[in-house]
Motif scaffolding. Structure first.
Motif, PDB file in Angstrom:
ATOM      1  N   GLY A 203       0.804  -1.223   0.000  1.00  0.00           N
ATOM      2  CA  GLY A 203       0.000   0.000   0.000  1.00  0.00           C
ATOM      3  C   GLY A 203       0.833   1.266   0.000  1.00  0.00           C
ATOM      4  N   THR A 204       1.995   1.212  -0.631  1.00  0.00           N
ATOM      5  CA  THR A 204       2.823   2.423  -0.674  1.00  0.00           C
ATOM      6  C   THR A 204       2.845   3.036  -2.063  1.00  0.00           C
ATOM      7  N   LEU A 205       2.674   4.333  -2.071  1.00  0.00           N
ATOM      8  CA  LEU A 205       2.815   5.113  -3.294  1.00  0.00           C
ATOM      9  C   LEU A 205       3.683   6.308  -2.963  1.00  0.00           C
ATOM     10  N   ARG A 206       4.801   6.409  -3.684  1.00  0.00           N
ATOM     11  CA  ARG A 206       5.688   7.552  -3.438  1.00  0.00           C
ATOM     12  C   ARG A 206       5.902   8.289  -4.748  1.00  0.00           C
ATOM     13  N   VAL A 207       5.730   9.606  -4.677  1.00  0.00           N
ATOM     14  CA  VAL A 207       5.847  10.429  -5.883  1.00  0.00           C
ATOM     15  C   VAL A 207       6.735  11.627  -5.560  1.00  0.00           C
ATOM     16  N   CYS A 208       7.720  11.888  -6.417  1.00  0.00           N
ATOM     17  CA  CYS A 208       8.591  13.047  -6.215  1.00  0.00           C
ATOM     18  C   CYS A 208       8.625  13.901  -7.478  1.00  0.00           C
ATOM     19  N   LEU A 218       8.976  15.630  -2.379  1.00  0.00           N
ATOM     20  CA  LEU A 218       8.389  14.298  -2.181  1.00  0.00           C
ATOM     21  C   LEU A 218       7.002  14.500  -1.585  1.00  0.00           C
ATOM     22  N   LEU A 219       5.976  14.013  -2.265  1.00  0.00           N
ATOM     23  CA  LEU A 219       4.605  14.260  -1.789  1.00  0.00           C
ATOM     24  C   LEU A 219       4.329  13.499  -0.499  1.00  0.00           C
ATOM     25  N   LYS A 220       3.607  14.164   0.402  1.00  0.00           N
ATOM     26  CA  LYS A 220       3.211  13.523   1.662  1.00  0.00           C
ATOM     27  C   LYS A 220       1.728  13.184   1.596  1.00  0.00           C
ATOM     28  N   GLY A 221       1.374  12.001   2.095  1.00  0.00           N
ATOM     29  CA  GLY A 221      -0.044  11.634   2.137  1.00  0.00           C
ATOM     30  C   GLY A 221      -0.497  10.792   0.948  1.00  0.00           C
ATOM     31  N   THR A 222       0.443  10.380   0.121  1.00  0.00           N
ATOM     32  CA  THR A 222       0.072   9.591  -1.058  1.00  0.00           C
ATOM     33  C   THR A 222      -0.369   8.174  -0.675  1.00  0.00           C
TER      34      THR A 222
END
Ligand code: FES
Ligand code: FES
Lengths: 277, 161
Positions: A203-208, A218-222
């Motif tokens: 369940g991890t989504l990381r977007v920069c 780096l977006l927080k709350g994704t």
């Protein structure tokens, strides 16, 4: 013309750190930024410390942790089959940097030490939670990538310090991508660049997002969005809204701030659709 | 405190011949080749890594010699355009450039040949995309690139050299 300058190629880290403590000394690796800036009269080092002779900077490992030494150039990162398997987003990012000849010199570590907000290697390193390993008069320290880059052309490197390597302690598994908006097809700096990783199991989504603030963002709350929204188009819209709230782009030679915002929305949506479906 | 010097002695092998020279630390490899060794085949276009006119092969890899210091080339093996033809005998790639009109004014040609030959050396049968990527750091204001790509493709089909 490059102004007169002294040059020293240390054979040991100790000598390098000593030399880097002298007045106005600069480490020289690939030189693809520094020598351009010297020639253009933007930087005026008194001493170039050529770090290409340092063993410690030649390390390259992909088993377990990923370790990329300060002397590893971008073409090496593109060509290494094992890295391509474990962490393809690094090679994808590197392929968009400059030209073939420059990538034979330009290093990954140099790209982040230069600390351009548009650095193409940075977004991937942010989503991979990379660490920068620095050596200096006080010994060695590990700095998370988002604390290493502190502003436009600014890093947390102190006088006399040199970056030994970048480490990705836990290479994340998941679907990754790097997308870059540039003014023309071919070799150009980024108007906007984005990297991301998604893993449905954890369940991890990381977007920069790069080139849209003084440092990559780096977006927080994704993760929360990813877990709660199942429809990928809706997810893409929500992440892009979050992105627009998080960036602070400026007008410059490559683009207006307004166009950067528009392109951030387009590229973040495209990224999310790519890695989340 | 250690003294750091602005003048260095270097040993460089260029096209198979060894040179021992004293160079200022701010001298680029391009200036070294052109002004010290009088090998003026390698050209300077932009001087900042953008155009590829100064491309040479250093330890088997193409580099823009305007962004390499002569000091950094100490101990290196360099190949320049002067080392390609053997006397009057041109390489297959050079012949092909002539045949397909891969050069007009000729200013980009030495760098273009070095990039293209290096590609063929590491990948004798490149695809069109690989050719385009390999010469994308070499700007040409005259040909529109198409004749250059054809010239390289022709050699790739027939076998290198
Ligand atoms: S002169 Fe070196 S790249 Fe243009
Ligand atoms: S032939 Fe004139 S620049 Fe290429």
């Amino acid at each position: 013309m490059i102004k007169p300058v002294a040059y020293f190629k240390p054979g040991s880290l100790k000598e390098a750190v000593e030399a880097l403590q002298t007045e106005n000394a600069w480490p020289l690796a690939g030189g693809t930024d520094l020598l351009v800036n010297m020639r253009n009269g933007v930087e005026h080092p008194d001493l170039l410390v050529d770090i290409k002779g340092l063993e410690e900077l030649n390390v390259f490992e992909v088993d377990g942790k990923i370790i990329i030494g300060g002397n590893i150039n971008l073409n090496f990162i593109i060509d290494d089959a094992r890295l391509r398997k474990v962490c393809p987003v690094l090679g994808q990012s590197a392929l968009t940097v400059a030209t073939y000849q420059l990538r034979n010199r330009a290093t990954l570590v140099g790209n982040i030490c230069n600390a351009s907000p548009a650095a193409d290697m940075a977004p991937a390193l942010y989503v991979m939670e990379a660490e920068v390993v620095v050596s200096g008069p006080q010994g060695e320290r590990h700095v998370p990538i988002n604390e290493f880059i502190t502003g436009v052309k600014k890093t947390s490197l102190k006088k006399g310090e040199v970056v030994l390597r970048v480490e990705i302690p836990n290479p994340k598994v998941g679907k990754t991508a790097f997308l870059k908006k540039q003014r023309y097809r071919g070799h150009d700096l980024a108007t906007v660049n984005v990297a991301g990783i998604a893993n449905p199991d954890t369940g991890t989504l990381r977007v920069c997002i790069g080139a849209c603030a003084v440092t990559p963002v780096l977006l927080k709350g994704t993760d929360e969005l990813y877990k709660s929204i199942k429809d990928v188009d809706e997810l893409a819209d929500k992440v892009s809204e979050l992105a627009l709230q998080s960036i602070s782009p400026i007008d410059d030679v490559r683009s207006s701030a307004e166009y950067r915002r528009d392109m951030t929305a387009v590229y973040v949506k495209r990224l999310v659709r790519t890695i989340c479906s | 405190m250690k003294e750091y010097t602005k003048e260095l002695n270097i040993t460089v092998k260029v096209n198979g011949r060894e040179y021992h020279e004293s160079v200022p630390a701010n001298m680029t490899l391009l200036q070294f080749l052109r002004n010290k060794l009088l090998l003026t085949g390698t050209k300077e276009g932009c001087g900042i890594g953008e155009c590829g006119a100064c491309t040479v092969v250093m330890n088997g890899k193409t580099v823009t010699s305007c962004l390499v210091l002569a000091a950094e080339a100490d101990g290196a093996e360099i190949r320049t355009i002067e080392g390609e033809a053997k006397g009057e005998k041109l390489t297959a790639l050079q012949e092909s450039f002539i045949k397909y009109h891969g050069e007009q004014c000729g200013f980009c040609t030495p760098g273009m040949i070095m990039s293209a030959q290096n590609l063929l050396d590491r990948n004798p049968k490149p695809t069109r995309e690989e050719i385009v990527e390999a010469i994308s750091g070499n700007l040409c204001r005259c040909t529109g690139y198409e004749p250059i790509i054809k010239a390289i493709e022709a050699v790739a089909e027939k076998g290198n050299r």
